[in-house]
Scaffold this active site. Structure first.
Site, short mmCIF file in Angstrom:
data_model
loop_
_atom_site.label_atom_id
_atom_site.label_comp_id
_atom_site.label_asym_id
_atom_site.label_seq_id
_atom_site.Cartn_x
_atom_site.Cartn_y
_atom_site.Cartn_z
N HIS A 207 -43.87 -14.16 -34.81
CA HIS A 207 -44.83 -13.10 -35.14
C HIS A 207 -44.16 -12.01 -35.99
CE1 HIS A 207 -48.49 -10.68 -33.95
NE2 HIS A 207 -47.72 -9.76 -34.47
N GLU A 211 -44.65 -11.50 -40.25
CA GLU A 211 -45.12 -10.20 -40.77
C GLU A 211 -44.17 -9.67 -41.85
OE1 GLU A 211 -47.49 -7.25 -41.52
OE2 GLU A 211 -48.00 -8.88 -40.16
N LYS A 214 -44.40 -11.82 -45.05
CA LYS A 214 -45.65 -11.53 -45.79
C LYS A 214 -45.49 -10.28 -46.64
CE LYS A 214 -48.79 -11.16 -42.65
NZ LYS A 214 -50.02 -10.97 -41.88
N ASN A 215 -44.93 -9.22 -46.01
CA ASN A 215 -44.76 -7.94 -46.74
C ASN A 215 -43.79 -8.10 -47.90
OD1 ASN A 215 -46.44 -6.81 -44.84
ND2 ASN A 215 -44.82 -5.82 -43.67
#
Length: 363
Positions: A207, A211, A214-215
């Site tokens: 998780h 994240e 992705k950023n």
């Protein structure tokens, strides 16, 4: 699994789960009335109340009763499903509040304090439920026979890094038709040249990493979209020392100004358009909750997540975990007078000079 005792788990959870729910419900009631009156917040309260009442039915049911154990297991799965959408529904409530009443720093700091505690409690609640249902239910994972519930006693960190990268890459290519490559390095101080393993919950680690990737990918692709040079890779460095297991994700995506770093972790500052709550949508996309919740996952087992950015160059994000599983105990919010005071104390004037305006555009 063979050593785990369902009766012991039942005896523990029938007390512990209602206590954690009760703490959360007490704290929800300290939020400002204007926020509590929003439809989404009331819906979340209703879910919590219903689960609390259902769990209390088991207070006096004996663990020797086979029906009690089976009914309890089914109830836990029902409760877990009922609470599936708590994060986006709560986020929706904050959006509803902002649209009606605007944004003031005091309420914002209260909401920040509350949501960090509320979501941490939820992570712990789901962790306990998952452990019980995976160990004693039928939803064991045949692909991972060595897992103890959701815990992997030999979690290969580099593998989770690669999995999270691949998933983020798929998403990035779908939206931008391109994605930066990944370079992974490992430094194992304890056993040089050996892959780094940890006792951890792979889904939590995934998780957080998903994240961060992705950023990083989004920043890199958007900065280089008109460049002829190609995309610089995203780099992952996994290190194991005596105390810390650290994972650094580095990008060359242009960075973020220091002034905005804290905002990236603020639930009230989400700049993205409000996403739909339709089932099947990418979870949390657009609420801007990815980073703050990832940090809570890291802190839940005594770790942390920090961002170090150099505007004009790129960002390093570091996940810190405990190297020793014996030090990875739960970090939970406690509902006491200090917590109560946090909601009741009126805001004090800032005792440092503070420019109130956004910086001028010097271009």
């Amino acid at each position: 699994r063979d050593n785990a005792c369902e009766k012991t788990s039942y005896m523990f959870l029938r007390k512990e789960l209602p206590v954690r729910l009760a703490n959360t419900m007490r704290e929800v009631n300290l939020l400002p009335d204007n926020l509590l009156s929003q439809p989404s917040i009331r819906l979340v309260q209703k879910w919590y109340m219903q689960s609390f009442v259902e769990l209390l039915d088991y207070e006096n049911r004996k663990p020797e009763d086979r029906h009690a154990l089976n009914d309890f297991l089914e109830l836990l799965i029902e409760i877990r499903n009922r609470h599936n959408d708590v994060v986006p529904t709560m986020a929706q409530g904050v959006v509803e509040y902002k649209e009606k009443f605007g944004f003031d720093p005091f309420t914002s700091s209260n909401i920040q304090y509350f949501l960090d505690r509320f979501y941490t409690n939820r992570i712990s609640f789901r962790m306990l439920i998952n452990q019980h249902t995976l160990l004693f239910g039928n939803d064991t994972n045949p692909a991972h026979p060595k897992h103890i519930g959701s815990i992997d006693p030999t979690c290969s960190v580099a593998e989770v890094v690669s999995d999270a990268y691949d998933t983020a890459k798929m998403l990035c290519e779908k939206y931008y038709l391109a994605a930066p490559e990944l370079k992974i390095e490992e430094f194992n101080m304890k056993a040089p040249k050996k892959p780094i393993q940890a006792v951890y919950v792979p889904s939590h680690l995934f998780h957080m990493l998903f994240e961060l990737f992705k950023n990083s990918m989004r920043a890199t692709v958007e900065l280089y979209e008109n460049s002829t040079e190609g995309l610089p890779p995203v780099k992952a460095k996994v290190t194991l020392g005596k105390e810390d297991l650290s994972i650094k994700i580095s990008d060359r995506g242009g960075g973020v100004p220091l002034r905005k770093i804290d905002r990236l972790f603020n639930y009230m500052y989400s700049t993205a358009p409000t996403p739909s709550l339709e089932p099947g949508a990418v979870p949390l996309a657009g609420f801007g909750y990815g980073l703050p919740i990832s940090r809570l996952y890291a802190r839940y087992f005594q770790g942390d997540l920090k961002l170090y950015s150099m505007e004009g160059v790129g960002t390093d994000a570091v996940i810190y975990l405990k190297a020793l599983s014996s030090e990875s105990f739960e970090r939970l919010p406690v509902f006491n007078k200090s917590a109560w005071r946090h909601y009741k104390t009126s805001p004090e004037a800032d005792d440092w000079s503070n420019p109130s305006k956004e910086p001028r555009d010097a271009s």
